[in-house]
Design a protein around this motif. Structure first.
Motif, PDB file in Angstrom:
ATOM      1  N   PRO A   1      68.259 170.254  22.048  1.00 32.02           N
ATOM      2  CA  PRO A   1      68.518 171.670  22.687  1.00 32.02           C
ATOM      3  C   PRO A   1      70.010 171.456  23.449  1.00 32.02           C
ATOM      4  CG  PRO A   1      66.852 170.989  23.562  1.00 32.02           C
ATOM      5  CD  PRO A   1      66.737 170.123  22.477  1.00 32.02           C
ATOM      6  N   PHE A   2      70.044 170.251  23.923  1.00 36.27           N
ATOM      7  CA  PHE A   2      71.165 169.800  24.694  1.00 36.27           C
ATOM      8  C   PHE A   2      72.546 170.091  24.292  1.00 36.27           C
ATOM      9  CE2 PHE A   2      68.291 169.250  28.024  1.00 36.27           C
ATOM     10  CZ  PHE A   2      68.950 169.079  29.276  1.00 36.27           C
ATOM     11  N   ARG A   3      72.650 169.711  22.631  1.00 43.09           N
ATOM     12  CA  ARG A   3      73.719 169.679  21.927  1.00 43.09           C
ATOM     13  C   ARG A   3      74.330 171.020  21.566  1.00 43.09           C
ATOM     14  NH1 ARG A   3      73.002 164.153  18.504  1.00 43.09           N
ATOM     15  NH2 ARG A   3      75.307 164.581  18.341  1.00 43.09           N
ATOM     16  N   THR A   4      74.397 171.698  22.599  1.00 42.84           N
ATOM     17  CA  THR A   4      74.904 173.286  22.119  1.00 42.84           C
ATOM     18  C   THR A   4      76.426 173.405  21.540  1.00 42.84           C
ATOM     19  OG1 THR A   4      75.691 173.463  24.407  1.00 42.84           O
ATOM     20  CG2 THR A   4      73.477 174.134  24.029  1.00 42.84           C
TER      21      THR A   4
ATOM     22  N   GLN B   1      77.922 171.189  19.658  1.00 43.85           N
ATOM     23  CA  GLN B   1      77.678 170.861  18.086  1.00 43.85           C
ATOM     24  C   GLN B   1      76.784 171.819  17.368  1.00 43.85           C
ATOM     25  OE1 GLN B   1      75.065 167.502  16.947  1.00 43.85           O
ATOM     26  NE2 GLN B   1      76.906 166.534  15.784  1.00 43.85           N
ATOM     27  N   ILE B   2      75.682 172.461  17.787  1.00 44.14           N
ATOM     28  CA  ILE B   2      74.894 173.280  17.049  1.00 44.14           C
ATOM     29  C   ILE B   2      75.548 174.592  16.925  1.00 44.14           C
ATOM     30  CG2 ILE B   2      73.089 174.749  17.239  1.00 44.14           C
ATOM     31  CD1 ILE B   2      71.726 172.295  18.857  1.00 44.14           C
ATOM     32  N   PHE B   3      76.388 175.057  17.836  1.00 43.77           N
ATOM     33  CA  PHE B   3      77.235 176.138  17.528  1.00 43.77           C
ATOM     34  C   PHE B   3      78.173 176.051  16.797  1.00 43.77           C
ATOM     35  CE2 PHE B   3      81.275 178.436  18.703  1.00 43.77           C
ATOM     36  CZ  PHE B   3      80.754 179.779  18.954  1.00 43.77           C
ATOM     37  N   ASP B   4      79.041 174.942  16.800  1.00 43.97           N
ATOM     38  CA  ASP B   4      79.959 174.661  15.711  1.00 43.97           C
ATOM     39  C   ASP B   4      79.628 174.388  14.442  1.00 43.97           C
ATOM     40  OD1 ASP B   4      83.009 173.747  15.284  1.00 43.97           O
ATOM     41  OD2 ASP B   4      81.987 172.010  14.400  1.00 43.97           O
ATOM     42  N   GLN B   5      78.335 173.919  14.160  1.00 48.62           N
ATOM     43  CA  GLN B   5      77.710 173.921  12.860  1.00 48.62           C
ATOM     44  C   GLN B   5      77.107 175.211  12.286  1.00 48.62           C
ATOM     45  OE1 GLN B   5      74.814 170.509  13.211  1.00 48.62           O
ATOM     46  NE2 GLN B   5      76.499 169.109  12.974  1.00 48.62           N
ATOM     47  N   MET B   6      76.798 175.976  13.259  1.00 51.68           N
ATOM     48  CA  MET B   6      76.209 177.338  12.727  1.00 51.68           C
ATOM     49  C   MET B   6      77.353 178.237  12.276  1.00 51.68           C
ATOM     50  SD  MET B   6      73.243 178.643  15.311  1.00 51.68           S
ATOM     51  CE  MET B   6      74.015 178.487  16.913  1.00 51.68           C
TER      52      MET B   6
ATOM     53  N   SER C   1      94.419 194.691  29.312  1.00 54.48           N
ATOM     54  CA  SER C   1      94.379 194.077  30.631  1.00 54.48           C
ATOM     55  C   SER C   1      92.899 193.483  30.922  1.00 54.48           C
ATOM     56  CB  SER C   1      94.735 194.815  31.705  1.00 54.48           C
ATOM     57  OG  SER C   1      95.951 195.393  31.548  1.00 54.48           O
ATOM     58  N   VAL C   2      91.813 193.828  30.296  1.00 56.89           N
ATOM     59  CA  VAL C   2      90.662 193.286  30.362  1.00 56.89           C
ATOM     60  C   VAL C   2      89.957 193.113  29.056  1.00 56.89           C
ATOM     61  CG1 VAL C   2      88.448 193.977  31.518  1.00 56.89           C
ATOM     62  CG2 VAL C   2      90.498 194.936  32.547  1.00 56.89           C
ATOM     63  N   ALA C   3      89.546 191.946  29.011  1.00 58.33           N
ATOM     64  CA  ALA C   3      88.843 191.710  27.701  1.00 58.33           C
ATOM     65  C   ALA C   3      87.219 191.833  28.051  1.00 58.33           C
ATOM     66  CB  ALA C   3      89.015 190.101  27.358  1.00 58.33           C
ATOM     67  N   GLN C   4      86.455 192.448  27.081  1.00 59.39           N
ATOM     68  CA  GLN C   4      85.134 192.834  27.132  1.00 59.39           C
ATOM     69  C   GLN C   4      84.196 192.137  25.994  1.00 59.39           C
ATOM     70  OE1 GLN C   4      85.842 196.996  27.082  1.00 59.39           O
ATOM     71  NE2 GLN C   4      84.843 197.194  28.946  1.00 59.39           N
ATOM     72  N   PRO C   5      84.118 190.885  26.081  1.00 63.34           N
ATOM     73  CA  PRO C   5      83.211 190.156  24.772  1.00 63.34           C
ATOM     74  C   PRO C   5      81.735 190.323  25.285  1.00 63.34           C
ATOM     75  CG  PRO C   5      84.195 188.407  26.461  1.00 63.34           C
ATOM     76  CD  PRO C   5      84.810 189.870  26.800  1.00 63.34           C
ATOM     77  N   ASP C   6      81.075 190.480  24.325  1.00 60.17           N
ATOM     78  CA  ASP C   6      79.595 190.619  24.340  1.00 60.17           C
ATOM     79  C   ASP C   6      78.898 189.456  24.265  1.00 60.17           C
ATOM     80  OD1 ASP C   6      76.677 191.413  23.694  1.00 60.17           O
ATOM     81  OD2 ASP C   6      77.453 193.644  23.559  1.00 60.17           O
ATOM     82  N   MET C   7      78.221 189.036  25.213  1.00 62.21           N
ATOM     83  CA  MET C   7      77.179 187.893  25.190  1.00 62.21           C
ATOM     84  C   MET C   7      76.253 187.766  23.830  1.00 62.21           C
ATOM     85  SD  MET C   7      78.313 185.703  27.637  1.00 62.21           S
ATOM     86  CE  MET C   7      76.655 184.686  27.827  1.00 62.21           C
ATOM     87  N   GLY C   8      76.046 188.848  23.407  1.00 57.80           N
ATOM     88  CA  GLY C   8      74.956 189.203  22.430  1.00 57.80           C
ATOM     89  C   GLY C   8      75.686 189.156  21.095  1.00 57.80           C
ATOM     90  N   ILE C   9      77.083 189.069  21.039  1.00 57.50           N
ATOM     91  CA  ILE C   9      77.691 188.988  19.551  1.00 57.50           C
ATOM     92  C   ILE C   9      78.809 188.071  19.306  1.00 57.50           C
ATOM     93  CG2 ILE C   9      76.983 191.229  18.884  1.00 57.50           C
ATOM     94  CD1 ILE C   9      79.852 191.910  18.908  1.00 57.50           C
ATOM     95  N   ALA C  10      79.408 187.653  20.688  1.00 55.85           N
ATOM     96  CA  ALA C  10      80.585 187.053  20.441  1.00 55.85           C
ATOM     97  C   ALA C  10      80.248 185.418  20.782  1.00 55.85           C
ATOM     98  CB  ALA C  10      81.474 187.541  21.539  1.00 55.85           C
ATOM     99  N   GLY C  11      78.996 184.974  20.813  1.00 56.38           N
ATOM    100  CA  GLY C  11      78.856 183.575  20.763  1.00 56.38           C
ATOM    101  C   GLY C  11      78.170 182.982  21.740  1.00 56.38           C
ATOM    102  N   GLY C  12      77.429 183.910  22.543  1.00 59.18           N
ATOM    103  CA  GLY C  12      76.797 183.313  23.586  1.00 59.18           C
ATOM    104  C   GLY C  12      77.334 182.626  24.778  1.00 59.18           C
TER     105      GLY C  12
ATOM    106  N   THR D   1      78.428 179.414  24.786  1.00 58.75           N
ATOM    107  CA  THR D   1      79.462 178.669  24.198  1.00 58.75           C
ATOM    108  C   THR D   1      80.838 179.497  23.620  1.00 58.75           C
ATOM    109  OG1 THR D   1      77.825 177.128  23.556  1.00 58.75           O
ATOM    110  CG2 THR D   1      80.032 176.984  22.298  1.00 58.75           C
ATOM    111  N   GLY D   2      80.602 180.630  23.057  1.00 61.00           N
ATOM    112  CA  GLY D   2      81.552 181.404  22.449  1.00 61.00           C
ATOM    113  C   GLY D   2      82.216 182.150  23.424  1.00 61.00           C
ATOM    114  N   VAL D   3      81.641 182.686  24.199  1.00 65.18           N
ATOM    115  CA  VAL D   3      82.388 183.803  25.469  1.00 65.18           C
ATOM    116  C   VAL D   3      82.929 183.072  26.455  1.00 65.18           C
ATOM    117  CG1 VAL D   3      81.953 185.633  27.163  1.00 65.18           C
ATOM    118  CG2 VAL D   3      80.616 185.498  24.745  1.00 65.18           C
ATOM    119  N   ARG D   4      82.402 181.797  26.762  1.00 64.70           N
ATOM    120  CA  ARG D   4      83.259 180.822  27.727  1.00 64.70           C
ATOM    121  C   ARG D   4      84.618 180.492  27.336  1.00 64.70           C
ATOM    122  NH1 ARG D   4      81.114 174.967  29.048  1.00 64.70           N
ATOM    123  NH2 ARG D   4      80.982 174.861  26.683  1.00 64.70           N
TER     124      ARG D   4
END
Length: 387
Positions: A69-72, A74-79, A278-289, A291-294
């Motif tokens: 589970p530490f390999r977030t 790599q797992i994100f990229d493969q998903m 001026s303000v971005a509003q990514p959703d942590m629940g659809i934009a990649g958690g 790894t993605g939202v960071r």
């Protein structure tokens, strides 16, 4: 440590006052070390939640179970890259990836005994400024909005968001269908005016538009509410149309916020390149958690764009937003629904952040991982699906 199992719990909740029903979807990822992590599918409302569950379980079987589970990263990229459709995930595929990613980061934080914000680089602030949403349910007359807004301020908030066009005079759902009827527009403007008069000049009012109008109408409306000094206008055109958002920004001279329905850095990049928001509003629940939202937040920073994570689900969603918001330098303000009077979703966890708000702020959390634990008694009454 390896992932040994993944479950999704569906908390079906009653209809809200305006008629929309919610179903909070929580994922639990278990490891062979006895540490489990939680995530939330960002589709608590609207259509597609069950579809995201099926995608999540398929992703779990193919890319998560049996993995470290530490390999977030790599797992994100493969998903995303080893699943064909994950290249352009959309909200359903994106929600599945996001919930799994959140849970894996929760496991990492618990295993290391640190909050996720520490793993993301450390806190950039000691508290988060919160704006209150969900306070205007079923209201009709502008006077009722004014009274409710005063009660929000009395609870310690100095910022609040509302869609002045969402409800008709009787307080029932009445979203515009691109072209807004002028009587409804006048009612919406009167609501904004009433709220501004009620709260005074030192409280920020955030005006939501839910992407229901095209630029001509949004510009007409925006020019009229500009006198009431909105903090920003949100989703002023179709969610994916960066050119339209830029047109409204130029036509009104007001800050524009958007992005809750976008899923990737590439989708956000178009908005940033055009200086559309001026303000971005990514959703942590659809934009990649995490790894993605960071990554989205880092790209926004390069363009001088603030980030306000979108949050309209259950307490795991709030926890994920809070952890990320503490760790990014371009954070602006955090959306929270402090109270859900229609249901008991906050009981999903032991100590929801929604109940930690004091004077419109959330203090820096120090519990490991997300900083909340799933309530096993609550989950026992939910529908369960397993990978």
């Amino acid at each position: 440590m390896k992932v040994r199992g993944v479950s999704v719990y569906r908390a079906a909740l009653g209809a809200m006052k305006e008629g929309a029903a919610h179903a909070v979807l929580v994922v639990q990822v278990e490891t062979d070390a006895g540490i489990s992590g939680a995530g939330e599918i960002g589709l608590a409302y609207g259509t597609g939640g069950r579809g995201a569950v099926e995608v999540l379980l398929e992703l779990a079987r193919g890319h998560v179970i049996g993995r470290d589970p530490f390999r977030t990263e790599q797992i994100f990229d493969q998903m995303r890259r080893k699943t064909f459709w994950g290249h352009v995930p959309g909200p359903i595929f994106g929600a599945a990836i996001s919930a799994l990613d959140q849970a894996l980061w929760d496991i990492k934080g618990k295993a290391l005994g640190q909050p996720i914000h520490v793993l993301l680089g450390g806190a950039c602030r000691q508290s988060l400024r919160i704006y209150c949403n969900g306070w205007y349910r079923s209201l009709g007359a502008p006077e009722a909005y004014a009274e409710a807004a005063r009660s929000v301020v009395a609870r310690g908030f100095d910022a609040m968001k509302f869609d002045p066009m969402k409800l008709n005079r009787e307080g029932h759902s009445a979203y515009p269908d691109r072209r807004i009827e002028r009587g409804h527009e006048r009612l919406a403007i009167a609501r904004v005016a009433a709220v501004r008069e009620a709260v005074g000049p030192d409280v920020d009012i955030l005006v939501e538009m839910h992407g229901n109008m095209w630029p001509m109408d949004s510009i007409h409306f925006g020019k009229q509410v500009a006198a009431y000094d909105p903090f920003f206008l949100e989703e002023v055109a179709d969610a994916e149309d960066a050119d339209a958002a830029r047109q409204v920004a130029e036509g009104t001279g007001l800050p524009i916020a958007a992005g809750e329905r976008l899923c990737t850095t590439i989708e956000f990049r178009r908005f940033f390149e055009l200086r559309a928001i001026s303000v971005a509003q990514p959703d942590m629940g659809i934009a990649g958690g995490f790894t993605g939202v960071r990554a989205i937040a880092a790209l926004a920073h390069a363009y001088g764009v603030y980030v306000q994570p979108h949050n309209c689900g259950g307490p795991i969603s709030t926890a994920a937003c809070v952890q990320l918001s503490f760790a990014i330098p371009n954070f602006l303000i955090q959306e929270v629904f402090p109270v859900w009077p229609e249901d008991d979703r906050l009981a999903l966890v032991d100590d929801p952040y929604e109940r930690r708000i004091k004077d419109g702020q959330i203090a820096l959390p120090d519990r490991p991982g997300l900083g909340v634990e799933l309530n096993a008694d609550y989950l026992a009454h939910c529908e369960r699906m397993q990978a």
